[in-house]
Design a protein around this motif. Structure first.
Motif: not given
Length: 198
Positions: A50-54, A84-88, A164-169
């Motif tokens: 898990h390398a990033a979280s938004g 909420g949060s989304v992990n990449a 929103a997570a898809k559209q983010s960096e």
């Protein structure tokens, strides 16, 4: 008194009675938790980094209308604040056999990484709430009979957070962080590193 006014008065009195009864709390009321302890059902090995979280927030504006009926009688409009949060993550377990190639002189490593993916949104229930709600008379009476079902708001919020997570960096950052982490680790072992991504 006309018949229509009489029916309206009966509805109002009925709604008031349901509301008063719902607010009645006997003296000395207590809550007893007889739930069973949580039981472990299964365990999975994970190979995800898990390398990033938004962290995201969205305000939903959802209106439900009833055809041919005035909004004062039926229908509702709700403003729902969702956080909420989304992990990449990068699935290191999916690296193929040719994804890690060590040179014959054991000085260079070529690493081919899979692209980062997004995890399912994790909705923060303690920070998600109905901000405001406008309801018709019929909806108000139904709400007095029991708590309204808010599941549809949570489902809609998860979809909005995922979009929103898809559209983010987030994905690009997860790719970068994974590459930096593995490069640093392999360089500390004395290798020169070349990283490719599918």
């Amino acid at each position: 008194m006309t018949r229509g006014a009489l029916v309206a008065a009966v509805f109002i009195l009925l709604g008031a009675a349901v509301y008063v009864f719902g607010q009645f709390k006997p003296i000395g009321e207590e809550s007893i938790d007889r739930s069973q302890p949580a039981m472990l059902k299964s365990v999975r090995d994970l190979s995800q980094y898990h390398a990033a979280s938004g962290e995201f927030q969205v305000v939903l504006d959802i209106e439900n209308d009833v055809k041919w009926v005035p909004s004062a009688l039926a229908g509702e409009r709700t403003l729902f604040v969702a956080a909420g949060s989304v992990n990449a993550y990068v699935d290191l377990g999916s690296i193929k056999d040719d994804g890690l190639v060590v040179s014959p002189d054991r000085k260079t490593v070529e690493l081919r990484l899979p692209k980062a993916r997004l995890d399912k949104p994790n909705l923060h229930h303690d920070r998600s709430y109905v901000f405001s709600q406008q309801r018709g008379l019929i909806n108000d009476l139904q709400a007095l009979a029991g708590p309204p079902d808010q599941q549809r708001f949570y489902v809609a919020a998860e979809a909005k957070l995922a979009e929103a997570a898809k559209q983010s960096e987030l994905l690009r950052r997860a790719d970068d962080n994974t590459r930096v982490m593995l490069t640093g680790m392999l360089q500390s072992l004395g290798f020169q590193v070349k990283v490719l991504q599918d």
